[in-house]
Motif scaffolding. Sequence first.
Motif, mmCIF file in Angstrom:
data_model
loop_
_atom_site.group_PDB
_atom_site.id
_atom_site.type_symbol
_atom_site.label_atom_id
_atom_site.label_comp_id
_atom_site.label_asym_id
_atom_site.label_seq_id
_atom_site.Cartn_x
_atom_site.Cartn_y
_atom_site.Cartn_z
ATOM 1 N N CYS A 79 0.827 -1.211 0.000
ATOM 2 C CA CYS A 79 0.000 0.000 0.000
ATOM 3 C C CYS A 79 0.858 1.257 0.000
ATOM 4 O O CYS A 79 0.583 2.221 -0.731
ATOM 5 C CB CYS A 79 -0.923 0.000 1.216
ATOM 6 N N ILE A 80 1.907 1.243 0.802
ATOM 7 C CA ILE A 80 2.813 2.399 0.846
ATOM 8 C C ILE A 80 3.478 2.595 -0.508
ATOM 9 O O ILE A 80 3.648 3.726 -0.983
ATOM 10 C CB ILE A 80 3.866 2.218 1.959
ATOM 11 N N SER A 81 3.847 1.492 -1.172
ATOM 12 C CA SER A 81 4.493 1.583 -2.484
ATOM 13 C C SER A 81 3.559 2.169 -3.527
ATOM 14 O O SER A 81 3.968 2.987 -4.354
ATOM 15 C CB SER A 81 4.964 0.188 -2.930
ATOM 16 N N VAL A 82 2.291 1.745 -3.499
ATOM 17 C CA VAL A 82 1.319 2.281 -4.462
ATOM 18 C C VAL A 82 1.129 3.782 -4.253
ATOM 19 O O VAL A 82 1.149 4.569 -5.209
ATOM 20 C CB VAL A 82 -0.035 1.547 -4.322
ATOM 21 N N ILE A 83 0.969 4.179 -2.994
ATOM 22 C CA ILE A 83 0.820 5.606 -2.700
ATOM 23 C C ILE A 83 2.088 6.363 -3.107
ATOM 24 O O ILE A 83 2.028 7.460 -3.667
ATOM 25 C CB ILE A 83 0.521 5.814 -1.205
ATOM 26 N N GLY A 84 3.242 5.759 -2.845
ATOM 27 C CA GLY A 84 4.511 6.383 -3.228
ATOM 28 C C GLY A 84 4.639 6.569 -4.729
ATOM 29 O O GLY A 84 5.218 7.571 -5.195
ATOM 30 N N GLU A 85 4.092 5.629 -5.498
ATOM 31 C CA GLU A 85 4.121 5.752 -6.963
ATOM 32 C C GLU A 85 3.372 7.002 -7.405
ATOM 33 O O GLU A 85 3.837 7.758 -8.263
ATOM 34 C CB GLU A 85 3.500 4.503 -7.588
ATOM 35 N N TYR A 86 2.213 7.239 -6.810
ATOM 36 C CA TYR A 86 1.437 8.440 -7.150
ATOM 37 C C TYR A 86 2.140 9.706 -6.679
ATOM 38 O O TYR A 86 2.174 10.712 -7.400
ATOM 39 C CB TYR A 86 0.038 8.351 -6.535
ATOM 40 N N VAL A 87 2.693 9.672 -5.482
ATOM 41 C CA VAL A 87 3.412 10.847 -4.968
ATOM 42 C C VAL A 87 4.611 11.158 -5.857
ATOM 43 O O VAL A 87 4.904 12.330 -6.152
ATOM 44 C CB VAL A 87 3.856 10.608 -3.510
ATOM 45 N N GLY A 88 5.313 10.105 -6.294
ATOM 46 C CA GLY A 88 6.460 10.298 -7.177
ATOM 47 C C GLY A 88 6.063 10.950 -8.498
ATOM 48 O O GLY A 88 6.773 11.816 -9.018
#
Length: 326
Positions: free
Chosen positions: A286-295
Amino acid sequence: MTPGKLAIVVPCYNEQEVLPQSLPVLQKVLQQLIDKQLVKDDSKIVFVDDGSTDTTWSLIEQASHLNQAVAGVKLSRNFGHQGALLAGLSVVADADLTITIDSDLQDDPTAMIAMVEKYYEGNEVVYGVRNNRDSDSRFKRTTAEMFYKVMGFLGVNLVPDSADFRLLSQRATRVLLSYPEKNLFLRGLVPLVGFKSDKVYYRRHERAAGTSKYPLYKMLHFAIDGITSFSVAPIKLIMSLGLLIVGISLVLLIYTIIQKMRGDVVSGWSSLMVSIWALGGIQLICISVIGEYVGKIFNEVKGRPRFTIEKNLYNKTKNEQGENDD
């Protein structure tokens, strides 16, 4: 019917082995289009060198000197396949119609004739669509089918079995270039352009020479880019997943209390460890998915150019022709 000027945009990255084979084929098809009076005789084949480290640019320069129908664009570094395509489209925006095709000859160049005919029928976007996937491995066929199904489920409008082999009118090209995003996924952007469209089906061939520039990890990254560039559904799925886990935990809590009241207490080290590892993995995903959008947001707000052109033989050719006319 008044013939229009055609520009064939061909992105290249370390294609020194395949260019000597693809160039004559593309020239032959372009000449057929000219002979049929479907396009003007000043139409061009424009090779876009995406920061190649071999002799690709030298071959493009040599071809442009020998043939006025050939031009080249050299990017300052490797910007990726999508960036190279967009750079080529920006350079040839004066053309009445543009066709993009890869240099490896896997997409059938003869299908361009049918594409141009579809253009004169009033279509401003014509997609090249594979009529089968016999040339792909079973794994690639399965993953491709899954990708299109997932994108459809997420609400992304894609043309199945269509890559970056397509025709765009001048108006469609300019609308596409007006989209400012840096995270490029042209397969998803082109349908957003709208306008009347059609399809041309063709048989995809084996690569003529060289090696594929899209290994498995690049294909996976490309798929993730496509999903996260056009849909926020993964973030919504995270919310649903979190609610599901909370629901399961409440059920287990009630079950534990009941078992405690009944005096039926069993040592649960294994189930506890499995739960911890499972929840920990879910949290990291979940953190990785959110991080993808933030990136992606981070890259967009910086406003850096999507590509940098180092050399442009297409405009140089135009200027030289203007001087000769004078």
